[in-house]
Motif scaffolding. Structure first.
Motif, PDB file in Angstrom:
ATOM      1  N   ILE A 176       0.871  -1.156   0.064  1.00 17.88           N
ATOM      2  CA  ILE A 176      -0.072   0.048   0.107  1.00 17.88           C
ATOM      3  C   ILE A 176       1.054   1.137  -0.133  1.00 17.88           C
ATOM      4  O   ILE A 176       1.611   1.498   0.862  1.00 17.88           O
ATOM      5  CB  ILE A 176      -0.996  -0.049   1.212  1.00 17.88           C
ATOM      6  CG1 ILE A 176      -1.958  -1.109   1.158  1.00 17.88           C
ATOM      7  CG2 ILE A 176      -1.762   1.347   1.162  1.00 17.88           C
ATOM      8  CD1 ILE A 176      -2.717  -1.185   2.355  1.00 17.88           C
ATOM      9  N   HIS A 177       0.712   2.173  -1.183  1.00 15.40           N
ATOM     10  CA  HIS A 177       1.631   3.220  -1.327  1.00 15.40           C
ATOM     11  C   HIS A 177       0.683   4.493  -0.747  1.00 15.40           C
ATOM     12  O   HIS A 177      -0.349   4.403  -1.099  1.00 15.40           O
ATOM     13  CB  HIS A 177       2.115   3.323  -2.729  1.00 15.40           C
ATOM     14  CG  HIS A 177       3.214   2.325  -2.940  1.00 15.40           C
ATOM     15  ND1 HIS A 177       4.673   2.311  -2.977  1.00 15.40           N
ATOM     16  CD2 HIS A 177       2.918   1.296  -3.453  1.00 15.40           C
ATOM     17  CE1 HIS A 177       4.849   1.045  -3.287  1.00 15.40           C
ATOM     18  NE2 HIS A 177       4.079   0.342  -3.575  1.00 15.40           N
ATOM     19  N   LEU A 178       1.279   5.350   0.212  1.00 14.35           N
ATOM     20  CA  LEU A 178       0.756   6.536   0.605  1.00 14.35           C
ATOM     21  C   LEU A 178       0.988   7.980  -0.285  1.00 14.35           C
ATOM     22  O   LEU A 178       2.246   8.151  -0.499  1.00 14.35           O
ATOM     23  CB  LEU A 178       1.123   6.883   2.055  1.00 14.35           C
ATOM     24  CG  LEU A 178       1.350   5.494   2.879  1.00 14.35           C
ATOM     25  CD1 LEU A 178       2.099   5.590   4.095  1.00 14.35           C
ATOM     26  CD2 LEU A 178       0.289   4.561   2.930  1.00 14.35           C
ATOM     27  N   HIS A 179      -0.105   8.374  -0.401  1.00 11.56           N
ATOM     28  CA  HIS A 179       0.073   9.526  -1.425  1.00 11.56           C
ATOM     29  C   HIS A 179      -0.773  10.804  -0.790  1.00 11.56           C
ATOM     30  O   HIS A 179      -1.719  10.803  -0.532  1.00 11.56           O
ATOM     31  CB  HIS A 179      -0.246   9.566  -2.980  1.00 11.56           C
ATOM     32  CG  HIS A 179       0.338   8.417  -3.699  1.00 11.56           C
ATOM     33  ND1 HIS A 179       1.407   8.855  -4.510  1.00 11.56           N
ATOM     34  CD2 HIS A 179       0.560   7.188  -3.727  1.00 11.56           C
ATOM     35  CE1 HIS A 179       1.914   7.756  -5.042  1.00 11.56           C
ATOM     36  NE2 HIS A 179       1.177   6.742  -4.565  1.00 11.56           N
ATOM     37  N   TRP A 180      -0.120  12.070  -0.866  1.00  9.14           N
ATOM     38  CA  TRP A 180      -0.419  13.275  -0.011  1.00  9.14           C
ATOM     39  C   TRP A 180      -1.184  14.110  -1.109  1.00  9.14           C
ATOM     40  O   TRP A 180      -0.653  14.509  -2.037  1.00  9.14           O
ATOM     41  CB  TRP A 180       0.602  13.823   0.580  1.00  9.14           C
ATOM     42  CG  TRP A 180       0.544  15.198   1.256  1.00  9.14           C
ATOM     43  CD1 TRP A 180      -0.592  15.494   2.002  1.00  9.14           C
ATOM     44  CD2 TRP A 180       1.029  16.434   1.160  1.00  9.14           C
ATOM     45  NE1 TRP A 180      -0.604  16.698   2.209  1.00  9.14           N
ATOM     46  CE2 TRP A 180       0.604  17.261   1.575  1.00  9.14           C
ATOM     47  CE3 TRP A 180       2.501  16.623   0.467  1.00  9.14           C
ATOM     48  CZ2 TRP A 180       1.104  18.628   1.944  1.00  9.14           C
ATOM     49  CZ3 TRP A 180       2.819  18.015   0.568  1.00  9.14           C
ATOM     50  CH2 TRP A 180       2.372  19.094   1.335  1.00  9.14           C
ATOM     51  N   SER A 181      -2.373  14.397  -0.736  1.00 12.05           N
ATOM     52  CA  SER A 181      -3.062  15.463  -1.346  1.00 12.05           C
ATOM     53  C   SER A 181      -2.814  16.729  -0.462  1.00 12.05           C
ATOM     54  O   SER A 181      -3.268  16.953   0.440  1.00 12.05           O
ATOM     55  CB  SER A 181      -4.570  15.064  -1.428  1.00 12.05           C
ATOM     56  OG  SER A 181      -5.203  16.357  -1.830  1.00 12.05           O
ATOM     57  N   GLN A 182      -2.335  17.680  -1.185  1.00 18.27           N
ATOM     58  CA  GLN A 182      -1.923  19.178  -0.808  1.00 18.27           C
ATOM     59  C   GLN A 182      -3.058  19.813  -0.429  1.00 18.27           C
ATOM     60  O   GLN A 182      -2.973  20.576   0.463  1.00 18.27           O
ATOM     61  CB  GLN A 182      -0.854  19.769  -1.618  1.00 18.27           C
ATOM     62  CG  GLN A 182       0.444  19.050  -1.679  1.00 18.27           C
ATOM     63  CD  GLN A 182       1.461  19.845  -2.344  1.00 18.27           C
ATOM     64  OE1 GLN A 182       1.289  21.043  -2.878  1.00 18.27           O
ATOM     65  NE2 GLN A 182       2.626  19.112  -2.811  1.00 18.27           N
ATOM     66  N   ALA A 183      -4.282  19.544  -1.267  1.00 19.20           N
ATOM     67  CA  ALA A 183      -5.332  20.213  -0.924  1.00 19.20           C
ATOM     68  C   ALA A 183      -6.233  20.043   0.448  1.00 19.20           C
ATOM     69  O   ALA A 183      -7.219  20.745   0.577  1.00 19.20           O
ATOM     70  CB  ALA A 183      -6.200  20.207  -2.275  1.00 19.20           C
ATOM     71  N   ILE A 184      -5.868  19.052   0.976  1.00 18.37           N
ATOM     72  CA  ILE A 184      -6.498  18.609   2.262  1.00 18.37           C
ATOM     73  C   ILE A 184      -5.813  19.437   3.342  1.00 18.37           C
ATOM     74  O   ILE A 184      -4.875  18.984   3.857  1.00 18.37           O
ATOM     75  CB  ILE A 184      -6.687  17.274   2.240  1.00 18.37           C
ATOM     76  CG1 ILE A 184      -7.348  16.430   1.184  1.00 18.37           C
ATOM     77  CG2 ILE A 184      -7.277  16.750   3.778  1.00 18.37           C
ATOM     78  CD1 ILE A 184      -7.299  14.922   1.185  1.00 18.37           C
ATOM     79  N   HIS A 185      -6.536  20.055   4.003  1.00 18.21           N
ATOM     80  CA  HIS A 185      -6.169  20.986   5.149  1.00 18.21           C
ATOM     81  C   HIS A 185      -6.760  20.284   6.522  1.00 18.21           C
ATOM     82  O   HIS A 185      -8.002  20.610   6.683  1.00 18.21           O
ATOM     83  CB  HIS A 185      -6.465  22.354   4.773  1.00 18.21           C
ATOM     84  CG  HIS A 185      -5.534  22.846   3.619  1.00 18.21           C
ATOM     85  ND1 HIS A 185      -4.132  23.111   3.430  1.00 18.21           N
ATOM     86  CD2 HIS A 185      -6.062  23.330   2.440  1.00 18.21           C
ATOM     87  CE1 HIS A 185      -3.908  23.541   2.455  1.00 18.21           C
ATOM     88  NE2 HIS A 185      -5.222  23.648   1.579  1.00 18.21           N
ATOM     89  N   LEU A 186      -5.837  20.114   7.310  1.00 15.34           N
ATOM     90  CA  LEU A 186      -6.613  19.502   8.534  1.00 15.34           C
ATOM     91  C   LEU A 186      -5.752  20.137   9.775  1.00 15.34           C
ATOM     92  O   LEU A 186      -4.460  20.637   9.764  1.00 15.34           O
ATOM     93  CB  LEU A 186      -5.880  18.004   8.572  1.00 15.34           C
ATOM     94  CG  LEU A 186      -6.441  17.131   7.474  1.00 15.34           C
ATOM     95  CD1 LEU A 186      -5.768  15.612   7.516  1.00 15.34           C
ATOM     96  CD2 LEU A 186      -7.910  16.911   7.418  1.00 15.34           C
ATOM     97  N   GLY A 187      -6.353  20.187  10.953  1.00 19.92           N
ATOM     98  CA  GLY A 187      -5.969  20.533  12.298  1.00 19.92           C
ATOM     99  C   GLY A 187      -5.891  19.224  13.159  1.00 19.92           C
ATOM    100  O   GLY A 187      -6.583  18.295  12.646  1.00 19.92           O
TER     101      GLY A 187
END
Length: 196
Positions: A176-187
């Protein structure tokens, strides 16, 4: 066989509560994606027990499934308002590419949850400057399951130790490879409370 229609949201908790703005944004994700939401909350004295409670419920809900796409979100993760479309697009990207999507948030220490190696003893977390240089949907070596959309084997058992149930999960499924969506903004409310 994996579920494609419902958007399963797994929320491990210790008290069956979650952040209200996150709940509202997730409802927006369902609308944007045109997928009905299936919230599955798990209660336990620690996060692995809560996750296992969720998997137990999913096995009962979908007895003929061996794997399901699950959006894991910890109960203390705050999805920033206006994120619904970005998350829906990232989940669609995950399906098209058959890759996991993860969101970045800060740990209690203030560091990014993203790590540069699948070995947590390596200890190197991405800096803000390093993350700013990465293209969208870059592969990340290791992260927590605080916000992760993954093809979840339903027969899995999360375990508790000093390494962490999420690290064990990624170790058990190196494919399972993990990819980051920069448009998701979390606190992360733990971090926010400490710095407020």
């Amino acid at each position: 066989m994996m579920l494609e229609n419902e958007l399963i949201v797994g929320v491990p908790t210790h008290d069956m509560r979650m952040v209200i703005p996150s709940l509202l944004e997730l409802n927006g994700v369902g609308r944007q994606a045109g997928r009905p939401l299936q919230f599955v909350m798990g209660q336990g004295s620690n996060i692995p027990r809560s996750r296992n409670h969720i998997l137990q419920q999913l096995r009962q809900l979908y007895p003929h499934q061996d794997t399901a796409w699950v959006l894991w979100i910890d109960s203390d993760i705050w999805i920033r308002p206006g994120s619904a479309l970005a998350i829906a697009e990232a989940l669609e990207w995950a399906h098209q590419h058959e890759q996991a999507i993860v969101g970045n948030y800060r740990m209690v220490t203030g560091a990014s949850v993203f790590m540069r190696s699948r070995n947590p003893q390596d200890g190197r977390h991405y800096s803000d400057e390093e993350l700013a240089q990465l293209p969208d949907y870059s592969e990340i070596a290791l992260t927590g399951l605080g916000f992760a959309y993954v093809p979840q084997p339903l027969d899995y058992t999360f375990r508790a130790d000093d390494i962490g149930e999420d690290i064990h999960f990624w170790w058990d499924y190196p494919e399972i490879h993990l990819h980051w969506s920069q448009a998701i903004h979390l606190g992360h409310l733990k971090e926010m409370l400490l710095t407020a």
